[in-house]
Motif scaffolding. Sequence first.
Motif, PDB file in Angstrom:
ATOM      1  N   TYR A  56       0.833  -1.210   0.000  1.00 44.03           N
ATOM      2  CA  TYR A  56       0.000   0.000   0.000  1.00 44.03           C
ATOM      3  C   TYR A  56       0.871   1.265   0.000  1.00 44.03           C
ATOM      4  CZ  TYR A  56      -3.448  -3.513   1.421  1.00 44.03           C
ATOM      5  OH  TYR A  56      -4.252  -4.626   1.496  1.00 44.03           O
ATOM      6  N   LEU A  57       1.998   1.232   0.691  1.00 47.20           N
ATOM      7  CA  LEU A  57       2.890   2.394   0.709  1.00 47.20           C
ATOM      8  C   LEU A  57       3.470   2.654  -0.676  1.00 47.20           C
ATOM      9  CD1 LEU A  57       4.359   4.585   2.358  1.00 47.20           C
ATOM     10  CD2 LEU A  57       6.187   2.902   2.757  1.00 47.20           C
ATOM     11  N   MET A  58       3.888   1.590  -1.348  1.00 48.80           N
ATOM     12  CA  MET A  58       4.474   1.766  -2.680  1.00 48.80           C
ATOM     13  C   MET A  58       3.423   2.229  -3.685  1.00 48.80           C
ATOM     14  SD  MET A  58       7.540   1.342  -2.004  1.00 48.80           S
ATOM     15  CE  MET A  58       8.164   1.540  -3.678  1.00 48.80           C
ATOM     16  N   PHE A  59       2.157   1.854  -3.467  1.00 50.62           N
ATOM     17  CA  PHE A  59       1.102   2.366  -4.342  1.00 50.62           C
ATOM     18  C   PHE A  59       1.001   3.887  -4.195  1.00 50.62           C
ATOM     19  CE2 PHE A  59      -3.115   3.808  -5.379  1.00 50.62           C
ATOM     20  CZ  PHE A  59      -3.411   3.132  -6.554  1.00 50.62           C
ATOM     21  N   ILE A  60       1.021   4.364  -2.944  1.00 49.89           N
ATOM     22  CA  ILE A  60       0.964   5.807  -2.718  1.00 49.89           C
ATOM     23  C   ILE A  60       2.157   6.501  -3.385  1.00 49.89           C
ATOM     24  CG2 ILE A  60       1.029   7.625  -0.961  1.00 49.89           C
ATOM     25  CD1 ILE A  60      -0.429   5.697   0.923  1.00 49.89           C
ATOM     26  N   LYS A  61       3.308   5.891  -3.286  1.00 45.01           N
ATOM     27  CA  LYS A  61       4.496   6.461  -3.931  1.00 45.01           C
ATOM     28  C   LYS A  61       4.293   6.558  -5.438  1.00 45.01           C
ATOM     29  CE  LYS A  61       9.492   5.851  -4.475  1.00 45.01           C
ATOM     30  NZ  LYS A  61      10.673   4.995  -4.174  1.00 45.01           N
ATOM     31  N   ASP A  62       3.696   5.527  -6.031  1.00 43.83           N
ATOM     32  CA  ASP A  62       3.452   5.533  -7.475  1.00 43.83           C
ATOM     33  C   ASP A  62       2.464   6.623  -7.889  1.00 43.83           C
ATOM     34  OD1 ASP A  62       5.185   3.531  -8.038  1.00 43.83           O
ATOM     35  OD2 ASP A  62       3.708   2.117  -8.809  1.00 43.83           O
ATOM     36  N   CYS A  63       1.614   7.041  -6.949  1.00 48.12           N
ATOM     37  CA  CYS A  63       0.610   8.062  -7.257  1.00 48.12           C
ATOM     38  C   CYS A  63       1.179   9.476  -7.198  1.00 48.12           C
ATOM     39  CB  CYS A  63      -0.583   7.959  -6.303  1.00 48.12           C
ATOM     40  SG  CYS A  63      -1.609   6.512  -6.598  1.00 48.12           S
ATOM     41  N   MET A  64       2.398   9.638  -6.713  1.00 45.34           N
ATOM     42  CA  MET A  64       2.995  10.972  -6.629  1.00 45.34           C
ATOM     43  C   MET A  64       3.598  11.346  -7.982  1.00 45.34           C
ATOM     44  SD  MET A  64       5.653  12.582  -3.873  1.00 45.34           S
ATOM     45  CE  MET A  64       4.404  12.631  -2.595  1.00 45.34           C
ATOM     46  N   ILE A  65       3.124  12.480  -8.509  1.00 44.17           N
ATOM     47  CA  ILE A  65       3.592  12.913  -9.826  1.00 44.17           C
ATOM     48  C   ILE A  65       4.840  13.784  -9.683  1.00 44.17           C
ATOM     49  CG2 ILE A  65       2.923  14.062 -11.979  1.00 44.17           C
ATOM     50  CD1 ILE A  65       1.368  11.510 -11.203  1.00 44.17           C
ATOM     51  N   SER A  66       4.687  14.928  -9.041  1.00 41.37           N
ATOM     52  CA  SER A  66       5.834  15.821  -8.797  1.00 41.37           C
ATOM     53  C   SER A  66       5.411  16.897  -7.820  1.00 41.37           C
ATOM     54  CB  SER A  66       6.303  16.469 -10.111  1.00 41.37           C
ATOM     55  OG  SER A  66       5.261  17.278 -10.659  1.00 41.37           O
ATOM     56  N   ASN A  67       6.374  17.436  -7.115  1.00 37.10           N
ATOM     57  CA  ASN A  67       6.124  18.567  -6.224  1.00 37.10           C
ATOM     58  C   ASN A  67       4.926  18.342  -5.291  1.00 37.10           C
ATOM     59  OD1 ASN A  67       8.264  19.998  -7.428  1.00 37.10           O
ATOM     60  ND2 ASN A  67       6.906  20.740  -9.063  1.00 37.10           N
ATOM     61  N   GLY A  68       4.832  17.146  -4.757  1.00 36.73           N
ATOM     62  CA  GLY A  68       3.786  16.866  -3.791  1.00 36.73           C
ATOM     63  C   GLY A  68       2.414  16.638  -4.387  1.00 36.73           C
ATOM     64  N   LEU A  69       2.301  16.603  -5.724  1.00 36.20           N
ATOM     65  CA  LEU A  69       1.010  16.362  -6.368  1.00 36.20           C
ATOM     66  C   LEU A  69       0.740  14.868  -6.428  1.00 36.20           C
ATOM     67  CD1 LEU A  69      -1.479  17.333  -7.991  1.00 36.20           C
ATOM     68  CD2 LEU A  69      -0.063  17.142 -10.061  1.00 36.20           C
ATOM     69  N   LEU A  70      -0.452  14.477  -6.011  1.00 38.07           N
ATOM     70  CA  LEU A  70      -0.857  13.075  -6.015  1.00 38.07           C
ATOM     71  C   LEU A  70      -2.063  12.879  -6.920  1.00 38.07           C
ATOM     72  CD1 LEU A  70      -0.654  12.357  -2.179  1.00 38.07           C
ATOM     73  CD2 LEU A  70       0.775  11.262  -3.912  1.00 38.07           C
ATOM     74  N   PHE A  71      -2.047  11.824  -7.718  1.00 41.55           N
ATOM     75  CA  PHE A  71      -3.230  11.399  -8.453  1.00 41.55           C
ATOM     76  C   PHE A  71      -3.941  10.322  -7.626  1.00 41.55           C
ATOM     77  CE2 PHE A  71      -2.154  12.568 -13.150  1.00 41.55           C
ATOM     78  CZ  PHE A  71      -2.424  13.897 -12.853  1.00 41.55           C
ATOM     79  N   ASN A  72      -5.235  10.210  -7.859  1.00 39.49           N
ATOM     80  CA  ASN A  72      -6.054   9.291  -7.051  1.00 39.49           C
ATOM     81  C   ASN A  72      -6.435   8.019  -7.805  1.00 39.49           C
ATOM     82  OD1 ASN A  72      -7.601   8.429  -4.799  1.00 39.49           O
ATOM     83  ND2 ASN A  72      -9.465   9.253  -5.705  1.00 39.49           N
ATOM     84  N   TYR A  73      -6.769   8.134  -9.084  1.00 42.34           N
ATOM     85  CA  TYR A  73      -7.375   7.021  -9.823  1.00 42.34           C
ATOM     86  C   TYR A  73      -6.364   6.334 -10.732  1.00 42.34           C
ATOM     87  CZ  TYR A  73     -11.643   9.283  -8.230  1.00 42.34           C
ATOM     88  OH  TYR A  73     -12.624   9.846  -7.457  1.00 42.34           O
ATOM     89  N   VAL A  74      -6.283   5.009 -10.593  1.00 41.27           N
ATOM     90  CA  VAL A  74      -5.356   4.209 -11.382  1.00 41.27           C
ATOM     91  C   VAL A  74      -6.119   3.007 -11.935  1.00 41.27           C
ATOM     92  CG1 VAL A  74      -3.184   2.927 -11.381  1.00 41.27           C
ATOM     93  CG2 VAL A  74      -3.465   4.887  -9.842  1.00 41.27           C
ATOM     94  N   THR A  75      -5.987   2.743 -13.220  1.00 39.96           N
ATOM     95  CA  THR A  75      -6.672   1.598 -13.825  1.00 39.96           C
ATOM     96  C   THR A  75      -5.996   0.289 -13.401  1.00 39.96           C
ATOM     97  OG1 THR A  75      -5.288   1.518 -15.814  1.00 39.96           O
ATOM     98  CG2 THR A  75      -7.191   3.027 -15.834  1.00 39.96           C
TER      99      THR A  75
END
Length: 793
Positions: A487-506
């Motif tokens: 779950y932690l690595m999933f959150i890491k994968d959702c980080m784009i840049s400069n603290g921006l996070l995306f929520n939805y992943v197919t």
Amino acid sequence: MNKGLVLYQGSLPSPFVQTERYELEHHTFRKPSHEAKPEVLFISSYPPRACGLATYTFDLIKSIEEQYRTTFKISMCALQAEPDQFHYARQPKYLLNVSVKNSFRKTAFLINKDESIKLVVVQHEFGLFYSADQTFLSFLELINKPVIIIFHTVLPNPDAQLMLNVQQIAGCVSEVVVMTHLSKSILIKDYQIAETNISVIEHGTHLIAPKDKDKLKQKYQLPSSKVLMTFGLVNSNKGFETTIDALPEVVSRFPDVVFLIVGKTHPNIVAQEGEVYREMLEAKVALLGLENNVRFVNEYVELPVLLDYLQLTDVYLFTSVDPNQAVSGTFAYAVSCGCPIISTPIPHVKEFADRISVSVVDFRSSEQLSKAIIDLLENDELREKISVNNLIKMAPSAWQNVAMSYSRVFEKASPAVFNFSYKLPPISLTHLLRLTTSYGIIQFSKIASPDLTTGYTLDDNARALIVACQHYEITSNTDDLALINTYLMFIKDCMISNGLLFNYVTYQRQFSFQNISENLEDSTGRAVWAIGYLLSIKELLPRSVVSVANELFESLYHHLDQVHSTRAMAFIIKGLCYQDNLKYKNKITLFADRLTQMYRHEADENWKWFEDSLTYGNSLLPEAMLCAYVATDNPVYKKIALDSFDFLISKIFSGTRIKVITNKGWLKKNKDTNGTIGGEQPIDVAYTIMAMEKFYEVFDNRKYLFKAGVAFEWFLGNNHLGNMVYNPCTGGCYDGVEADAMNLNQGAESTLGYLLARLSLERLRLADNDFVFKDKNLIRGVERKEVKDLMMS
């Protein structure tokens, strides 16, 4: 208690005493101590006796004992007849030999002298008491305890003698229970039984965990077969020959079809006529050349095997030839396993025809049956649709819900005696593991099967990270470490840049277009909350995990100032407050001050809230303000936390039940009540329980413990439907309580909400074991007055 004509009063006649002296001397009659548990005595046949009523009683007792804490006791009076001899796994307290009239009087005497017994439940089936109708009636009249009778069969259009017999039985008991509304209607119209004395409780059904149908067919040597099935104790009333006569037409269209007949011949039939009916069926199979298409499973199969057979079945066939069969356990079990069903029109089927999908054919019509079978086997999509619909519609009849219905009848029949307090279910991550892939947790499910097409969300994986951390913290189960890393690595994968996070992943691990159109601040807040919690237990975790979490947390921390979403700020405060680091204090103050400004803008004498509506995740806000108070010692935050939480509690608690704000309609400012029915979400109940835990931790006020327990009971059936929201079989949680039904899908948010609530209760239990959560049971084991006083405080 409504009792009929009393045959005698006072002591028993001396001849009876002399006749029974030996057996009575072996029972010690003494007044129970003040700690003796009130006892419910069931009078019924019981396994290993092979009959449907025995199975029903076993399942009912098991469900009641699993659902409720041990503030009461259930005992058995097993029915036997000469020459029956059974070795019971559960030792009966008494044996009633229905072949011997004197056994009825002796048993009544024993029941009356046993002061622990506070309620008697009699399972009734015509023929069960043989020809001893008058003796059975006298037996009921002798019992001086409240009696509930469960009629498994109610015959319409009774003759004068049958009507009188049923009326007299009803006159001897406190409550009559039937299993269909049609049976209730017959009792009222044909027997003139008072409606107020009749309760309808459906036949119970078993919850099942999803299994792969193809794998089950392989397991039972049925690969590539279209499977038709029926089960039960074999006798001529089952009408199995109708299916065999229909099979040649079916086989011509589906050569690989197999008809399973699962069950032994009824023992009473074997005693009277041997295996005549089964042998007739076998001869008919041979005559029609169907040896490869019919399989007899001549066994009284155990429940897990039976449920396997039902789950591998393509079409279930119920071909009873008895038009007066009021209810069928086999029919109910088949529906609850999602089987498409073809049935003859017994009353049970007629009653459910407008609720479930069932194909009805005439009695003994093999022509209609063959056509109905072919129609279903030709349409895979229709069978799947029927299966899902039937699972949904039959959910209220799960044994756990039936147990709750009986508890209410017990309390009605014997008020102020029984204290049915829910048990805390064991903590189970079964469904969480089912939803979790090597990448993260899947967002939604179809019933209990992960719906891979819905992909993943950061929201769910952040909640899952907290669950895994809290579970590891409580249990030290090293298997949790792999989940935490996932779950932690999933959150890491959702980080784009400069603290921006995306929520939805197919499911294919691509960001979806939803990330462009939606406000993602709440997702950022949840990530801060989750990673902050992980870092609060960093001493327990591998360095590699802590290193990744620290990197993510610092990256997010430096880009939080622009967050203004109300609940995102609350999540961030919670995540920052987990850290014992002064450098985060300024940021906590920043967000707490923003919430304070919102509160002062909206709050007045009658509306002590941060916004002009109560919407979702409401408990987060007062909890966040309390966290901010603990971190900063600012008394303003404390007052706002207390005032806003008290206000929220006044809107969502009524007596000893919680009803959270529903997504079907927010509660607007200046609106008096939370009146919308349906749309209650498990995550909102979970947030409320977690807030109660925090308020109890800070203020040491027991009212928060009680309210946490009451809120958790929502998952166990204390909701407006009176149904379980948590599924103990799958370990999942239903997605919502709607106006008239459960949303049976068990997605990530609802299941994680339940687990967050359950883990919170576990911490509270460990913190206050002797007071509220003794023996892992919920609050109602304490004095009711104390509950009322604290709930009202």
